[in-house]
Design an enzyme around this catalytic site. Structure first.
Site, mmCIF file in Angstrom:
data_model
loop_
_atom_site.group_PDB
_atom_site.id
_atom_site.type_symbol
_atom_site.label_atom_id
_atom_site.label_comp_id
_atom_site.label_asym_id
_atom_site.label_seq_id
_atom_site.Cartn_x
_atom_site.Cartn_y
_atom_site.Cartn_z
ATOM 1 N N GLU A 101 0.846 -1.207 0.000
ATOM 2 C CA GLU A 101 0.000 0.000 0.000
ATOM 3 C C GLU A 101 0.879 1.254 0.000
ATOM 4 O O GLU A 101 0.586 2.236 -0.688
ATOM 5 C CB GLU A 101 -0.918 -0.002 1.226
ATOM 6 C CG GLU A 101 -1.923 -1.148 1.203
ATOM 7 C CD GLU A 101 -2.925 -1.072 2.340
ATOM 8 O OE1 GLU A 101 -2.511 -1.271 3.503
ATOM 9 O OE2 GLU A 101 -4.107 -0.793 2.086
ATOM 10 N N GLU B 255 -4.306 -9.293 3.248
ATOM 11 C CA GLU B 255 -5.256 -8.902 4.298
ATOM 12 C C GLU B 255 -6.458 -9.825 4.402
ATOM 13 O O GLU B 255 -6.919 -10.130 5.510
ATOM 14 C CB GLU B 255 -5.746 -7.462 4.058
ATOM 15 C CG GLU B 255 -4.764 -6.392 4.487
ATOM 16 C CD GLU B 255 -3.696 -6.075 3.452
ATOM 17 O OE1 GLU B 255 -3.554 -6.845 2.471
ATOM 18 O OE2 GLU B 255 -3.008 -5.062 3.620
HETATM 19 N N1 COA Z 1 3.934 -8.377 11.912
HETATM 20 C C1 COA Z 1 4.593 -8.632 13.056
HETATM 21 N N2 COA Z 1 5.705 -9.370 13.125
HETATM 22 C C2 COA Z 1 6.187 -9.876 11.967
HETATM 23 C C3 COA Z 1 5.566 -9.647 10.736
HETATM 24 C C4 COA Z 1 4.396 -8.857 10.733
HETATM 25 N N3 COA Z 1 3.757 -8.554 9.599
HETATM 26 N N4 COA Z 1 6.269 -10.277 9.777
HETATM 27 C C5 COA Z 1 7.302 -10.868 10.387
HETATM 28 N N5 COA Z 1 7.247 -10.627 11.718
HETATM 29 C C6 COA Z 1 8.163 -11.093 12.750
HETATM 30 C C7 COA Z 1 7.933 -12.573 13.053
HETATM 31 O O1 COA Z 1 6.851 -12.739 13.983
HETATM 32 C C8 COA Z 1 9.273 -12.931 13.628
HETATM 33 O O2 COA Z 1 9.358 -12.443 14.953
HETATM 34 P P1 COA Z 1 10.084 -13.338 16.112
HETATM 35 O O3 COA Z 1 11.507 -13.475 15.638
HETATM 36 O O4 COA Z 1 9.921 -12.516 17.338
HETATM 37 O O5 COA Z 1 9.342 -14.652 16.124
HETATM 38 C C9 COA Z 1 10.259 -12.101 12.791
HETATM 39 O O6 COA Z 1 9.502 -11.019 12.265
HETATM 40 C C10 COA Z 1 10.850 -12.874 11.643
HETATM 41 O O7 COA Z 1 9.765 -13.376 10.850
HETATM 42 P P2 COA Z 1 9.789 -14.827 10.176
HETATM 43 O O8 COA Z 1 8.379 -15.166 9.796
HETATM 44 O O9 COA Z 1 10.525 -15.779 11.056
HETATM 45 O O10 COA Z 1 10.669 -14.505 8.878
HETATM 46 P P3 COA Z 1 10.740 -15.331 7.504
HETATM 47 O O11 COA Z 1 11.904 -14.776 6.774
HETATM 48 O O12 COA Z 1 10.698 -16.803 7.774
HETATM 49 O O13 COA Z 1 9.387 -14.986 6.721
HETATM 50 C C11 COA Z 1 7.727 -13.490 5.869
HETATM 51 C C12 COA Z 1 9.203 -13.699 6.184
HETATM 52 C C13 COA Z 1 7.574 -12.053 5.415
HETATM 53 C C14 COA Z 1 7.283 -14.440 4.734
HETATM 54 C C15 COA Z 1 6.855 -13.812 7.089
HETATM 55 O O14 COA Z 1 7.436 -13.113 8.205
HETATM 56 C C16 COA Z 1 5.417 -13.391 6.984
HETATM 57 O O15 COA Z 1 4.632 -14.044 6.302
HETATM 58 N N6 COA Z 1 5.028 -12.308 7.672
HETATM 59 C C17 COA Z 1 3.654 -11.858 7.723
HETATM 60 C C18 COA Z 1 3.244 -11.164 6.433
HETATM 61 C C19 COA Z 1 1.837 -10.648 6.568
HETATM 62 O O16 COA Z 1 0.874 -11.389 6.639
HETATM 63 N N7 COA Z 1 1.731 -9.322 6.668
HETATM 64 C C20 COA Z 1 0.499 -8.676 6.993
HETATM 65 C C21 COA Z 1 -0.242 -8.319 5.798
HETATM 66 S S1 COA Z 1 -1.852 -7.743 6.181
#
Ligand code: COA
Length: 264
Positions: free
Chosen positions: A119, A139
């Site tokens: 966004e 979302e």
């Molecule tokens: N909000 C809050 N924390 C987040 C986050 C988010 N959108 N995305 C990642 N983090 C945090 C994880 O909880 C983790 O925290 P921790 O180390 O305290 O457990 C840290 O960042 C690392 O994330 P991780 O998922 O282990 O990294 P990855 O490299 O394996 O995966 C992503 C990367 C981006 C694929 C994955 O983090 C993800 O899918 N995030 C959410 C994306 C999402 O749904 N965003 C919201 C859209 S509405």
């Protein structure tokens, strides 16, 4: 200024870097506020002709900080959903100010660019991206919709059919796989090409008259009814924040489980 956002003034360029590496640059309210301040600072700085917005090497941002939703009852009490419309307005306000700044804005994107991050870059004028970047608006997989301009701006940029696909599925795409959607100005193969394309674009923008650039931008953006779209997003989201499915999705994010949506 908060260290969640870094700024640097390099000749004609005001560079803004998202900087929360331990949370994959997940965007919380503090980061959004610091980002807003960085935009204002760019407007005030002498000699700035272009704003470049980027993440860290290999990572633009994983989108909104999902854990922030868990703090809402503490912050606003048991009727916290009633306050979400104001929160949406605050977030929308930052991206509207970004969109309306008369300086040209370029987003330089790599790694992940999801949800609120997409966004944000859609409120920029131009977008450069690495081919293997994961992009999407997940979302609906959280039981909500993109309400910080994403629904409105994606539809304006790529058209109704593609916007419906991306938003209604919530799927992740590689930038390369949607290269012909018009979402990105350039999809490039490696970081050297990303830097070269950024430098080229900055140089070209520096050849054009700043007042004319600002006016062109206002006219082009004035062609779409963004404000009506933002109002609709805010209205729809205020209903969805009250749904059981949204609560289920946030809990599932925390426990890393698949949510069981019930449609209520
Ligand atoms: N909000 C809050 N924390 C987040 C986050 C988010 N959108 N995305 C990642 N983090 C945090 C994880 O909880 C983790 O925290 P921790 O180390 O305290 O457990 C840290 O960042 C690392 O994330 P991780 O998922 O282990 O990294 P990855 O490299 O394996 O995966 C992503 C990367 C981006 C694929 C994955 O983090 C993800 O899918 N995030 C959410 C994306 C999402 O749904 N965003 C919201 C859209 S509405």
């Amino acid at each position: 200024m908060s260290d969640l956002i870094l700024t640097a003034h390099k000749e004609s360029v005001w560079e803004i870097t998202l900087n929360r590496p331990d949370k994959r640059n997940a965007i919380n309210l503090d980061m959004m506020t610091a980002f807003d301040d960085a935009i204002t600072a760019a407007m005030r700085a002498e000699g700035v002709r272009v704003i470049v917005i980027k993440g860290l090497p290999g990572l633009f941002s994983a989108g909104i900080d999902v854990t922030a939703f868990l703090t809402m009852p503490d912050k606003y009490g048991p009727q916290w959903q009633r306050f979400m419309r104001r929160v949406t307005d605050d977030f929308q306000g930052v991206l509207t100010r970004l969109e309306r700044i008369e300086l040209p804005t370029i987003a330089v994107i790599e790694g992940y660019c999801l949800g609120l991050a997409l966004e944000l870059v859609m409120a920029c004028d131009m977008r450069l991206v690495l081919a293997d970047t994961k992009v999407g608006l997940p979302e609906t997989r959280l039981g909500i919709i993109p309400d910080v301009g994403g629904t409105t701006r994606l539809t304006r940029i790529v058209g109704v059919g593609r916007a419906k696909e991306m938003i209604m599925t919530g799927a992740h795409y590689t930038a390369e796989s949607v290269a012909d959607w018009g979402l990105f100005n350039y999809v490039v193969a490696d970081q050297a090409a990303l830097q070269a394309k950024t430098d080229w674009l900055v140089n070209e923008l520096n050849q054009a008259a700043p007042l004319a650039i600002g006016m062109a931008k206002r006219v082009i953006d004035g062609l779409g009814d963004i404000d009506r779209g933002l109002q609709l997003e805010g209205w729809a989201q205020s209903q969805l924040f009250r749904s059981e499915d949204f609560g289920e999705a946030v809990q599932s994010f925390m426990t890393k489980q698949k949510p069981n949506f019930k449609g209520k």
